[in-house]
Design an enzyme around this catalytic site. Sequence first.
Site, short mmCIF file in Angstrom:
data_model
loop_
_atom_site.label_atom_id
_atom_site.label_comp_id
_atom_site.label_asym_id
_atom_site.label_seq_id
_atom_site.Cartn_x
_atom_site.Cartn_y
_atom_site.Cartn_z
N ASP A 207 0.85 -1.19 0.00
CA ASP A 207 0.00 0.00 0.00
C ASP A 207 0.88 1.25 0.00
O ASP A 207 1.67 1.46 0.92
CB ASP A 207 -0.90 -0.01 1.24
CG ASP A 207 -2.05 0.99 1.13
OD1 ASP A 207 -2.07 1.75 0.16
OD2 ASP A 207 -2.90 1.00 2.04
N ASP B 103 -3.47 2.57 -5.67
CA ASP B 103 -2.30 2.59 -4.78
C ASP B 103 -2.19 1.35 -3.90
O ASP B 103 -1.47 1.37 -2.90
CB ASP B 103 -2.34 3.84 -3.90
CG ASP B 103 -3.61 3.93 -3.06
OD1 ASP B 103 -4.50 3.07 -3.21
OD2 ASP B 103 -3.71 4.87 -2.23
N GLU B 104 -2.85 0.28 -4.26
CA GLU B 104 -2.89 -0.90 -3.39
C GLU B 104 -2.79 -2.18 -4.22
O GLU B 104 -3.46 -2.31 -5.25
CB GLU B 104 -4.19 -0.88 -2.59
CG GLU B 104 -4.27 -1.87 -1.47
CD GLU B 104 -5.53 -1.68 -0.64
OE1 GLU B 104 -5.65 -2.36 0.39
OE2 GLU B 104 -6.38 -0.85 -1.01
#
Length: 400
Positions: free
Chosen positions: A14, A108-109
């Site tokens: 993350d 973003d993960e």
Amino acid sequence: MLSKPTNRAIIHLDLDAFFVSVECLRDERLKGIPLIIGGSGGRGVVASCSYEARKFGVHSAMPTRMALRLCPDAKVISGDMEAYSYQSRLVTDIIREDAPLFEKSSIDEFYVDVSGMDRFFNTFQWSVELRKKIIKNTGLPISMGLSINKLVSKVATGEYKPNGQKWVEPGNERDFLGPLHVSKIPMVGEKTTQFLVDMGITHVHTLRDMPVKMLEKAFGINGRALWHKANGIDHSPVEPYSEQKSISTECTFGQDSIDVKKMKVLLLAMVEKLCHKLRKEQKLTSCVTVKIRYANFDTETKQRHVPYTSSDPVIIKEVFDLFDKLYTRRMLLRLVGVRLSHLVHGNYQINLFEDTEESIRLFQALDTIKKKHGVDKVTRAAALGMDKRIMMDNNMFSKR
């Protein structure tokens, strides 16, 4: 206790305060200060904020005016979705190069399945090296958790943010989760947390040790799922990642038409469904295309690039404008269509960043209703009226 497989190895990655981190790469003067990314107007909303701002209680989706009351010295800047998408692609390419199987769950993960790799490498060391490679090649801070499943890995990442890493060794899932507050369980929102606290359940170990039937009585079918999470049980697979380039829909008329008003209402309904699909799949588009086909089968298209979005009003405006520029021959039409392309992964980012708090809540409520009851159950009044006319006209439009 249900048995859990211990031969899996799932990494959760993350990017820390991703939008803020990208802005700090672009301007080093922003490092270490309270920073808010979002709308600066009187009705603007926080899209993201730095850890320095979070210390004052600022968080995403908070009205900017409230955030500035909590943190008066915060600097507010607008966002650049194109820059964020570019950096996200860089990280994706690094993971794709090394990982045997990965899932990109948002801009973003990421989840990476490295099950079985321990026969050849030290799995945790491999995970650490991947994280280091991402930091070295992008300059972005990223946190990492490793465990036997996605649930525990995600919690581990959250607990060791920012810019940290944690390995929960097989068999230690319950011990790791037990001391945490119940709000740390993924997908347990504010209402469920408050309900649990009102029941006297504040920590995961208390929830973990409760009888399943008691939780089912209190939470219905979600009670068992809650018990599984508290016990660190999660069998969900890592879904192989693949880029979807576009989504589209088109309608062929049962009878050729020149009724512009009806066509625009139909286009509106089509955009609503496509935008809902974007938000449901956590994607954004930056290219809108409108297609028409005349009765003589001549086919024409026009497209326009827009800032990354999944907003109905933004895309509807573009579609109507493109249609007006496209449909100039005033001949009978037999088909209209809409395509959204140049897709990137990312949640609806508050129209980067011009929506009001009221409009965001409205979109969230509409999406919740559509997800629960079906995409056709709630729509704009104009589109609803069009659906009735279509039925009255003996299926004038047939989707294909």
